[in-house]
Write a protein that holds these residues in place. Structure first.
Motif, PDB file in Angstrom:
ATOM      1  N   THR A 348     -22.966  11.357 -36.619  1.00 43.59           N
ATOM      2  CA  THR A 348     -21.708  10.814 -37.123  1.00 43.59           C
ATOM      3  C   THR A 348     -21.170  11.710 -38.226  1.00 43.59           C
ATOM      4  OG1 THR A 348     -22.385   8.548 -36.620  1.00 43.59           O
ATOM      5  CG2 THR A 348     -20.585   8.816 -38.183  1.00 43.59           C
ATOM      6  N   GLU A 349     -22.065  12.137 -39.107  1.00 42.61           N
ATOM      7  CA  GLU A 349     -21.681  13.060 -40.178  1.00 42.61           C
ATOM      8  C   GLU A 349     -21.132  14.362 -39.595  1.00 42.61           C
ATOM      9  OE1 GLU A 349     -23.882  16.139 -43.144  1.00 42.61           O
ATOM     10  OE2 GLU A 349     -24.966  14.308 -42.637  1.00 42.61           O
ATOM     11  N   TYR A 350     -21.777  14.861 -38.540  1.00 41.66           N
ATOM     12  CA  TYR A 350     -21.341  16.118 -37.929  1.00 41.66           C
ATOM     13  C   TYR A 350     -19.907  16.014 -37.416  1.00 41.66           C
ATOM     14  CZ  TYR A 350     -20.868  19.968 -34.637  1.00 41.66           C
ATOM     15  OH  TYR A 350     -20.404  21.066 -33.960  1.00 41.66           O
ATOM     16  N   PHE A 351     -19.584  14.895 -36.785  1.00 42.07           N
ATOM     17  CA  PHE A 351     -18.259  14.761 -36.185  1.00 42.07           C
ATOM     18  C   PHE A 351     -17.177  14.291 -37.154  1.00 42.07           C
ATOM     19  CE2 PHE A 351     -20.743  14.754 -32.217  1.00 42.07           C
ATOM     20  CZ  PHE A 351     -19.979  15.610 -31.454  1.00 42.07           C
ATOM     21  N   THR A 352     -17.551  13.847 -38.353  1.00 39.67           N
ATOM     22  CA  THR A 352     -16.539  13.328 -39.288  1.00 39.67           C
ATOM     23  C   THR A 352     -16.451  14.081 -40.610  1.00 39.67           C
ATOM     24  OG1 THR A 352     -18.094  11.692 -40.184  1.00 39.67           O
ATOM     25  CG2 THR A 352     -16.708  10.988 -38.346  1.00 39.67           C
ATOM     26  N   SER A 353     -17.453  14.862 -40.968  1.00 42.15           N
ATOM     27  CA  SER A 353     -17.429  15.580 -42.239  1.00 42.15           C
ATOM     28  C   SER A 353     -16.645  16.882 -42.113  1.00 42.15           C
ATOM     29  CB  SER A 353     -18.853  15.881 -42.707  1.00 42.15           C
ATOM     30  OG  SER A 353     -18.835  16.732 -43.837  1.00 42.15           O
ATOM     31  N   ASP A 354     -15.921  17.238 -43.164  1.00 43.24           N
ATOM     32  CA  ASP A 354     -15.142  18.483 -43.116  1.00 43.24           C
ATOM     33  C   ASP A 354     -16.000  19.733 -43.350  1.00 43.24           C
ATOM     34  OD1 ASP A 354     -15.599  18.591 -45.854  1.00 43.24           O
ATOM     35  OD2 ASP A 354     -13.585  17.939 -46.404  1.00 43.24           O
ATOM     36  N   TYR A 356     -18.067  20.579 -41.039  1.00 38.91           N
ATOM     37  CA  TYR A 356     -18.400  21.007 -39.686  1.00 38.91           C
ATOM     38  C   TYR A 356     -17.138  21.244 -38.865  1.00 38.91           C
ATOM     39  CZ  TYR A 356     -22.923  19.193 -41.200  1.00 38.91           C
ATOM     40  OH  TYR A 356     -24.073  18.955 -41.915  1.00 38.91           O
ATOM     41  N   ASN A 357     -17.304  21.939 -37.755  1.00 36.08           N
ATOM     42  CA  ASN A 357     -16.178  22.405 -36.943  1.00 36.08           C
ATOM     43  C   ASN A 357     -15.288  21.313 -36.364  1.00 36.08           C
ATOM     44  OD1 ASN A 357     -16.549  25.159 -37.315  1.00 36.08           O
ATOM     45  ND2 ASN A 357     -18.059  25.297 -35.672  1.00 36.08           N
ATOM     46  N   PRO A 358     -15.835  20.161 -35.899  1.00 39.99           N
ATOM     47  CA  PRO A 358     -14.938  19.159 -35.293  1.00 39.99           C
ATOM     48  C   PRO A 358     -13.783  18.746 -36.209  1.00 39.99           C
ATOM     49  CG  PRO A 358     -17.205  18.619 -34.754  1.00 39.99           C
ATOM     50  CD  PRO A 358     -17.259  19.759 -35.732  1.00 39.99           C
ATOM     51  N   THR A 359     -14.075  18.408 -37.450  1.00 40.68           N
ATOM     52  CA  THR A 359     -13.020  17.998 -38.380  1.00 40.68           C
ATOM     53  C   THR A 359     -12.152  19.185 -38.781  1.00 40.68           C
ATOM     54  OG1 THR A 359     -14.314  16.146 -39.229  1.00 40.68           O
ATOM     55  CG2 THR A 359     -12.565  16.978 -40.644  1.00 40.68           C
ATOM     56  N   LYS A 360     -12.765  20.338 -38.968  1.00 37.79           N
ATOM     57  CA  LYS A 360     -11.989  21.544 -39.294  1.00 37.79           C
ATOM     58  C   LYS A 360     -11.019  21.896 -38.173  1.00 37.79           C
ATOM     59  CE  LYS A 360     -15.282  23.739 -42.472  1.00 37.79           C
ATOM     60  NZ  LYS A 360     -16.187  24.897 -42.692  1.00 37.79           N
TER      61      LYS A 360
END
Length: 699
Positions: A348-354, A356-360
């Motif tokens: 969840t952190e990977y997909f929502t934290s800035d 990591y690439n998904p949020t960037k």
């Protein structure tokens, strides 16, 4: 039997430490007179909303109490069910209310503490979250303990094996009250907070171009009130229900697994140890003076990981001493749930934290406008569902096999239920890391409205940005545990119906084959109802937000000197609009959750209801994860731009990201979180009205 005493002891410890953290918060000064005035306005608005909400909800509870009491008179349910329904709802609402009271007293204190250092602000905000977490687990375990001892005394004349059956079947049904209250609190609070947030952002940021939480914006107080009634009070009631559901479902399945009182004791003692571990873990949360999200996240992780290690070690001795070494597989089931919760949190952190690439990638897409922001955010949310589904699936398989499911089907189901207890055993601290976010968000708003130094706002923004990630993680825990608990509830539903059929000499046997039309139709309805439910909640936010947009535009147009900061906006008008809109939409939404399993049951029978619950669990789990993670990613993409990337605040990229954030708001804070309540509420309603369905069904 003697070990069950750990449950009320653990509950008492949780509530005592909640008082301890409350005293820490109140020792901090609220700040300037302006800060105190703003904090008091937020506090008054939150209190007024909850007062009106609880008044409206009380009519529903009175009506359901009467219905359940009548059913009890005709022996369709136990006489304890209507009373347990009331206490479940009361304690669920109380946990949210107490959490909200602390949060509204900690917001200005957090802002004032941030004027000294980041670590000081983190300490106050996290202490507020710790109160929320400990109050939820403390009241939940207290309510369970009280009912356990009442039922044990009432059925004391029965042999132990028979007595435990009556106790667990009664405990199973009282979750209906907690689920009902959670639905009202989560959905009502979610509509309120996101209507205010979306309305304030669309006019303030996009149309007029003023900063977030600017005191000239008439919706800014309603926005901050919403953080407390939705993200604190609503979330508290929500996770209270998740916590109770995981424990009572495992207690119920312990009987069918042949584990009797020992099987009931394990989840209660593990929950108690989880409270102690969470209390210890809170003392490991501290940070150096560094505004990076990585440092803050590391501080929160220390507490969660330390608590998890304690539970992982102590649970081994609990299982060995209570169930014996021949059931050591139950320990590995607990461990699988614990690990699954941590892994869901990580992804969840990977997909929502800035970081990591998904949020960037969403932030990057903002350079080409709002449409690409929406497209990228949806794709990130959809992709993010794969990991939790795989993790939960592996946890189910591991728990089932380790608990002995290959040799004894019911023991395997008990393993799945106990894994949900393992996942939520750290709730005291994981909820603390979640609940501190709205406090930090409020603190940032107060800092902005009170005109504090820019450095103070930078510190509160650092805490708030992390809060978006930890909030998404908390939702992941709730949704993941909902999937495990819902599966346990489906198994408990099957056992309950079969038991009722035998006791009442009814000719009924389950046929849960996928080729059975009743089951297949039920699966389709279950999948569709999650989308219909989400549609109604999203629509409710949209309608309320539209009213806020119109009101904010009106005030900027009609109140002379408002734009120049020479006149005071009418904050109360926006608070009143949000309150009325949220409460107006609740009845229709609650009716879906309560009426659907009863109607489906009366038409399609218990086979159809089982299909309904399966369809709702699968579709609701995936949809809830997608919504929570899309919303969190959109929000943090906006904050990533506000930190100075892609043109920073006021740029075209920022305006596009704000649009994405406004779409994500009801995703992550209204519809998504409410789905896990819907899944479990329909399950419990199915169990409570099981005899009615099996008696009067067309099939």
């Amino acid at each position: 039997m003697n070990l069950v005493v750990f449950a009320p002891v653990g509950a008492t410890l949780a509530l005592l430490f909640a008082v301890y953290f409350t005293r820490i918060i109140f020792k901090v000064d609220e700040g300037t007179d302006k800060m105190k005035y703003i904090a008091n306005s937020i506090r008054s608005g939150a209190n007024a909303y909850l007062k009106r909400q609880y008044k409206g909800v009380s009519y529903f509870f009175i009506g359901m109490f009467i219905i359940l009491f009548i059913l009890a008179q005709f022996n369709f349910v136990s006489i304890f069910v209507p009373f347990a329904f009331i206490t479940g709802g009361f304690f669920s609402g109380l946990s949210g209310y107490l959490g909200m009271k602390i949060a509204t007293n900690a917001n200005s204190r957090t802002a004032n503490a941030c004027s000294k250092s980041l670590n000081s602000g983190l300490k106050v905000a996290f202490s507020s979250g710790a109160v929320m977490g400990l109050v939820v687990v403390g009241l939940a375990l207290l309510d369970l303990s009280i009912w356990y001892y009442i039922l044990n005394w009432y059925y004391k004349a029965l042999p132990m094996a028979e007595r435990v059956g009556y106790i667990t079947s009664s405990l199973l049904t009282f979750g209906m009250g907690a689920s009902s209250m959670a639905l009202f609190a989560r959905v009502g609070g979610g509509i309120f907070t996101k209507a205010a947030d979306v309305g304030a952002d669309l006019v303030g940021k996009v149309e007029i171009g003023i900063p977030e939480d600017d005191p000239r914006n008439p919706a800014v107080i309603a926005d901050n009130v919403g953080d407390n009634v939705g993200d604190v009070a609503g979330m508290g009631a929500d996770l209270y229900e998740s916590y109770v559901g995981s424990i009572v479902s495992s207690c119920a399945l312990a009987v069918s697994a042949g584990l009797s009182i020992n099987g009931v004791t394990v989840p209660l003692v593990v929950a108690s140890v989880g409270i102690i571990a969470s209390i210890i873990g809170t003392f490991f949360v501290k940070s150096k003076e560094d505004v990076s999200q990585k440092v803050l996240l590391g501080a929160l992780r220390r507490g969660v990981y330390f608590s998890s290690i304690i539970i992982a070690i102590v649970s081994y001795f609990i299982v060995v001493n209570v169930l014996g070494k021949e059931h050591i597989g139950v320990y590995f089931a607990i461990l699988s749930g614990l690990v699954a919760g941590l892994l869901i949190g990580f992804f969840t952190e990977y997909f929502t934290s800035d970081h990591y690439n998904p949020t960037k990638s969403i932030a990057k897409a903002s350079e080409t406008g709002p449409a690409t922001v929406i497209i990228n955010g949806l794709s990130v949310g959809m992709l993010s569902t794969a990991c939790p589904v795989i993790i939960v699936s592996i946890s189910i398989l591991v728990s089932y096999i380790c608990a002995g499911g290959l040799n004894n089907f019911n023991q395997g189901l008990y393993g799945i239920a106990i894994s949900a207890v393992g996942m939520l055993s750290t709730l005291g601290i994981t909820l603390a890391t979640d609940a501190y976010g709205p406090v930090a968000d409020n603190a940032g708003g107060i800092a902005e409205m009170a005109g504090l130094d820019k450095e103070v706002r930078n510190r509160t923004d650092a805490l708030d940005s992390l809060g978006n990630t930890t909030a998404a993680t908390g939702k992941g825990f709730a949704i993941g545990s909902a999937a495990l608990t819902a599966l346990a509830f489906i198994a408990a539903y099957k056992d309950s119906i079969e038991s009722l059929a035998i006791k009442n000499n009814l000719d009924f046997t389950f046929d849960l084959s996928i080729l059975n039309p009743q089951v297949l139709i039920g699966i389709f309805i279950g999948g569709a109802v999650t989308y219909a439910f989400s549609a109604f909640t999203m629509s409710a936010v949209g309608k309320a937000a539209s009213k806020i947009v119109v009101e904010v535009r009106r005030q900027f147009k009609e109140i002379k000197g408002l734009m120049e900061g020479k006149a005071e906006p009418d904050y109360a008008a926006c608070v009143d609009i949000c309150t009325k809109s949220a409460l107006h939409e609740l009845v229709k939404i609650a009716a879906i959750a309560v009426a659907t399993p009863i109607i489906v049951g009366l038409i399609l029978g218990p086979n159809g209801v089982a299909g309904l619950l399966c369809g709702a669990t699968v579709a609701g789990f995936v949809l809830a994860v997608m919504m929570a993670n899309s919303g969190g990613a959109w929000d943090n993409a906006k904050k990533y731009i506000e930190a100075g990337n892609f043109g920073g605040k006021g740029s075209e990229a920022h305006k596009a990201a704000v649009v994405g954030d406004t779409v994500g708001d009801p995703f992550k804070d209204t519809s998504g979180p409410a789905l896990n309540i819907l899944i479990k509420l329909m399950s419990v309603v199915s169990i409570v009205f099981g005899l009615v369905v099996v008696t009067f069904s067309l099939f």
